[in-house]
Design an enzyme around this catalytic site. Sequence first.
Site, PDB file in Angstrom:
ATOM      1  N   HIS A  70       0.958  -1.138  -0.089  1.00 39.46           N
ATOM      2  CA  HIS A  70       0.032   0.160   0.087  1.00 39.46           C
ATOM      3  C   HIS A  70       0.838   1.240   0.121  1.00 39.46           C
ATOM      4  CE1 HIS A  70       0.945   0.378   4.350  1.00 39.46           C
ATOM      5  NE2 HIS A  70       0.323  -0.765   4.516  1.00 39.46           N
TER       6      HIS A  70
ATOM      7  N   HIS B 260       4.337   1.133   2.193  1.00 36.87           N
ATOM      8  CA  HIS B 260       5.367   0.436   1.643  1.00 36.87           C
ATOM      9  C   HIS B 260       5.957   1.011   0.705  1.00 36.87           C
ATOM     10  CE1 HIS B 260       2.148  -2.633   3.110  1.00 36.87           C
ATOM     11  NE2 HIS B 260       3.402  -2.694   3.851  1.00 36.87           N
TER      12      HIS B 260
ATOM     13  N   CYS C  91       2.408  -7.993  21.983  1.00 37.95           N
ATOM     14  CA  CYS C  91       1.388  -7.285  20.918  1.00 37.95           C
ATOM     15  C   CYS C  91       1.721  -7.972  19.720  1.00 37.95           C
ATOM     16  CB  CYS C  91       1.587  -5.692  20.738  1.00 37.95           C
ATOM     17  SG  CYS C  91       0.493  -5.182  19.136  1.00 37.95           S
TER      18      CYS C  91
ATOM     19  N   CYS D 256       2.785  -5.749  16.603  1.00 40.25           N
ATOM     20  CA  CYS D 256       3.947  -5.285  16.518  1.00 40.25           C
ATOM     21  C   CYS D 256       5.215  -6.373  16.577  1.00 40.25           C
ATOM     22  CB  CYS D 256       4.158  -4.279  17.747  1.00 40.25           C
ATOM     23  SG  CYS D 256       3.350  -2.826  17.653  1.00 40.25           S
TER      24      CYS D 256
ATOM     25  N   CYS E 175      -1.917  -1.642  23.361  1.00 41.80           N
ATOM     26  CA  CYS E 175      -0.771  -1.353  22.543  1.00 41.80           C
ATOM     27  C   CYS E 175      -1.113   0.070  21.971  1.00 41.80           C
ATOM     28  CB  CYS E 175      -0.671  -2.288  21.381  1.00 41.80           C
ATOM     29  SG  CYS E 175       0.313  -1.665  20.129  1.00 41.80           S
TER      30      CYS E 175
ATOM     31  N   HIS F 183      -1.492  -0.408  18.000  1.00 43.78           N
ATOM     32  CA  HIS F 183      -2.837  -1.067  17.450  1.00 43.78           C
ATOM     33  C   HIS F 183      -3.987  -0.722  18.156  1.00 43.78           C
ATOM     34  CE1 HIS F 183       0.808  -3.014  15.473  1.00 43.78           C
ATOM     35  NE2 HIS F 183      -0.025  -3.086  14.618  1.00 43.78           N
TER      36      HIS F 183
ATOM     37  N   LYS G 267      -6.307   6.832  10.009  1.00 42.71           N
ATOM     38  CA  LYS G 267      -5.258   5.813  10.044  1.00 42.71           C
ATOM     39  C   LYS G 267      -5.646   4.967   8.877  1.00 42.71           C
ATOM     40  CE  LYS G 267      -2.397   2.838  12.506  1.00 42.71           C
ATOM     41  NZ  LYS G 267      -1.917   2.037  13.795  1.00 42.71           N
TER      42      LYS G 267
ATOM     43  N   LYS H  51      -6.791  -2.321   7.666  1.00 38.45           N
ATOM     44  CA  LYS H  51      -7.707  -3.271   6.768  1.00 38.45           C
ATOM     45  C   LYS H  51      -9.135  -3.242   6.991  1.00 38.45           C
ATOM     46  CE  LYS H  51      -4.612  -7.138   5.952  1.00 38.45           C
ATOM     47  NZ  LYS H  51      -4.072  -8.508   6.552  1.00 38.45           N
TER      48      LYS H  51
HETATM   49  N1  MSP Z   1       8.607  -6.612   9.047  1.00 39.05           N
HETATM   50  C1  MSP Z   1       8.695  -5.380   9.776  1.00 39.05           C
HETATM   51  C2  MSP Z   1      10.042  -4.427   9.357  1.00 39.05           C
HETATM   52  C3  MSP Z   1      11.437  -5.388   9.552  1.00 39.05           C
HETATM   53  S1  MSP Z   1      12.532  -4.444   9.122  1.00 39.05           S
HETATM   54  C4  MSP Z   1      13.901  -5.398   9.623  1.00 39.05           C
HETATM   55  C5  MSP Z   1       7.397  -4.427   9.563  1.00 39.05           C
HETATM   56  N2  MSP Z   1       6.791  -4.736   8.425  1.00 39.05           N
HETATM   57  S2  MSP Z   1       5.670  -3.503   7.763  1.00 39.05           S
HETATM   58  O1  MSP Z   1       5.116  -4.336   6.583  1.00 39.05           O
HETATM   59  O2  MSP Z   1       4.602  -3.669   8.875  1.00 39.05           O
HETATM   60  O3  MSP Z   1       6.351  -2.512   7.464  1.00 39.05           O
HETATM   61  C6  MSP Z   1       6.632  -1.238   8.096  1.00 39.05           C
HETATM   62  C7  MSP Z   1       7.021  -0.271   7.278  1.00 39.05           C
HETATM   63  O4  MSP Z   1       6.132   0.020   6.074  1.00 39.05           O
HETATM   64  C8  MSP Z   1       7.016   1.034   7.937  1.00 39.05           C
HETATM   65  O5  MSP Z   1       8.224   1.270   8.966  1.00 39.05           O
HETATM   66  C9  MSP Z   1       6.987   2.021   6.552  1.00 39.05           C
HETATM   67  O6  MSP Z   1       8.244   1.919   6.235  1.00 39.05           O
HETATM   68  C10 MSP Z   1       6.220   1.401   5.863  1.00 39.05           C
HETATM   69  N3  MSP Z   1       4.710   1.805   6.263  1.00 39.05           N
HETATM   70  C11 MSP Z   1       3.745   1.095   6.456  1.00 39.05           C
HETATM   71  N4  MSP Z   1       2.724   1.947   6.606  1.00 39.05           N
HETATM   72  C12 MSP Z   1       2.872   3.285   6.675  1.00 39.05           C
HETATM   73  C13 MSP Z   1       2.129   4.400   6.527  1.00 39.05           C
HETATM   74  N5  MSP Z   1       0.972   4.594   6.847  1.00 39.05           N
HETATM   75  N6  MSP Z   1       3.004   5.382   6.196  1.00 39.05           N
HETATM   76  C14 MSP Z   1       4.333   5.409   6.056  1.00 39.05           C
HETATM   77  N7  MSP Z   1       5.007   4.388   6.130  1.00 39.05           N
HETATM   78  C15 MSP Z   1       4.417   3.118   6.478  1.00 39.05           C
HETATM   79  O7  MSP Z   1       7.318  -3.549  10.148  1.00 39.05           O
END
Ligand code: MSP
Length: 518
Positions: A27, A30, A135, A138, A152, A155, A304, A307
């Site tokens: 999304h 990422h 959590c 997280c 949390c 979340h 925010k 899903k």
């Molecule tokens: N798998 C762990 C990260 C491990 S790294 C060794 C994780 N994954 S995650 O799929 O939840 O990805 C989190 C990351 O995705 C955030 O730190 C950011 O880079 C990006 N984002 C996910 N949602 C976001 C927003 N709503 N806004 C900006 N970036 C965010 O945590």
Amino acid sequence: MNKEALTNKPDSFYITTPIYYVNAEPHIGHTYTTVLADTLARFWRLYGKDVFFLTGTDEHGDKIMQVVKNKNADVKSYVDRVSGIFSSTFKELGFTYNRFIRTTDADHEQTVTDILQKVYDSGDIYFGEYGGYYCVGCERFYTEKEMVDGKCPDHQKPLEYISEKNYFFKMSRYQDWLIKYIKENPSFIEPERHRNKVLSFLKEPLSDLCISRPKSRLPWGISLPFDENYVTYVWFDALINYLTGIGYPDSPDFKKYWETAHHLTAKDILIPHAIYWPTMLKAIGLQPYKTLKVHGYWQVDETKMSKSLGNAVRPLDMKTKYGFEQFRYFLLREMSFGLDSSFSEELLVERINSDLANDLGNLVSRILGMSEKYLDGVVKKLDGYEGKLKDIAKSIAVELPKFMNNFRFRKAILKIWELVTAANSFVESSAPWTLNKEGKTQELAGVLYSLLESLRLLAVFLTPFMPETAEKINKKLGVSLKDRQTYTDLIEWGQLPDGIKINKGEGLFPRIEFSKNA
Ligand code: MSP
């Protein structure tokens, strides 16, 4: 221009994104972090640095297991499928990563195993019993102090109390070292507000990190090499991807890149990156990464993304609807690094129409249109009609590497737009149509040369931010970025050759009518 004066040494640059959990499809969040990494990778490559850009997926742990349980699917085929969606989406978006790593890759599992054994042998891992509030979202324990009303803070879900026998990493041993390191290296964690959060977290005594899960509860993970009844805690596994990705411990890439490692993440995973990871590296006997750059959160229509709300913004939808370059531009232009930002399609459309269709797109088509109309599309190289354009281009050329060094994407774009604005004003003030009418052919050709040269430079500056647009402009101008030409060669004024033929072709950005239900 002196290359050394523009940026710091050394000449390699290692950039990483978090590896994304395969419990959701790609999304805006990422996409944003990966766009930033891609922009930096493209910029420093253009600059002549030796770049390694790593991204990928995080596939073990409770969180993934829960999704699979709910779906009643086979874990491996589930993670293969979702990881495949991430990698094919990232390919389609044109990201220029050097490796897409998966925590289920054989070399990664081996690296994690080797590191666990090494840390165990050095006495930094012990067996013990622990109870705490966990959590799953997280994938970490929370202290009572961190919880908000038993929930949390991220979340907003009630935390589960878990007590079991596990292995622990002696993270507490490194607390004083870490505090000192962060204080002595101000750029280690940036922006400052996030660094301060970490320092305030470190004011409380640090507990040891529980790094295992009993297979009886969670069978999905990398087995501990010293106890087959346990798998590795997902963060201890995932963080190590940054080492596996460049071939730790023996590959020449590892030696070349590790000392210039920059990790990009959002604020949600600050603690694992700023506390677990440097202490793990210390225990492994490696120097810490160079910097951790922490950006804010994208909200969607002020709320925010989640899903349950079904409001996820998907990059391929944006590509189909508006074009990915347009979306990419918006992400880079709109968010101030470190702060939260709000996304809405209405805002996106506004930006596309004003900055891209109006400012940049019209500029390109006007200049090329006049060159075709008045000069049969043939470039006539003439000096002395630059107005302010040459100086503005030069100041962008000097500032851009500094902004990129400091991860100031928005500022970089605003700086580039100074040339767009100046060129638009120059068109008005020099009025080529009047020069043509009055038969001032020399001045007309000179003015158009300066404008065309500004377009060439805009394409150079835009290359990391909007690579396809830059390429389209180059094509219209009949120039190409040759492999061996780097930033320092390209930014000198006056390189558009005499006598080449330009080709206006189609407009760059169609205007978009915004419709809420589209
Ligand atoms: N798998 C762990 C990260 C491990 S790294 C060794 C994780 N994954 S995650 O799929 O939840 O990805 C989190 C990351 O995705 C955030 O730190 C950011 O880079 C990006 N984002 C996910 N949602 C976001 C927003 N709503 N806004 C900006 N970036 C965010 O945590």
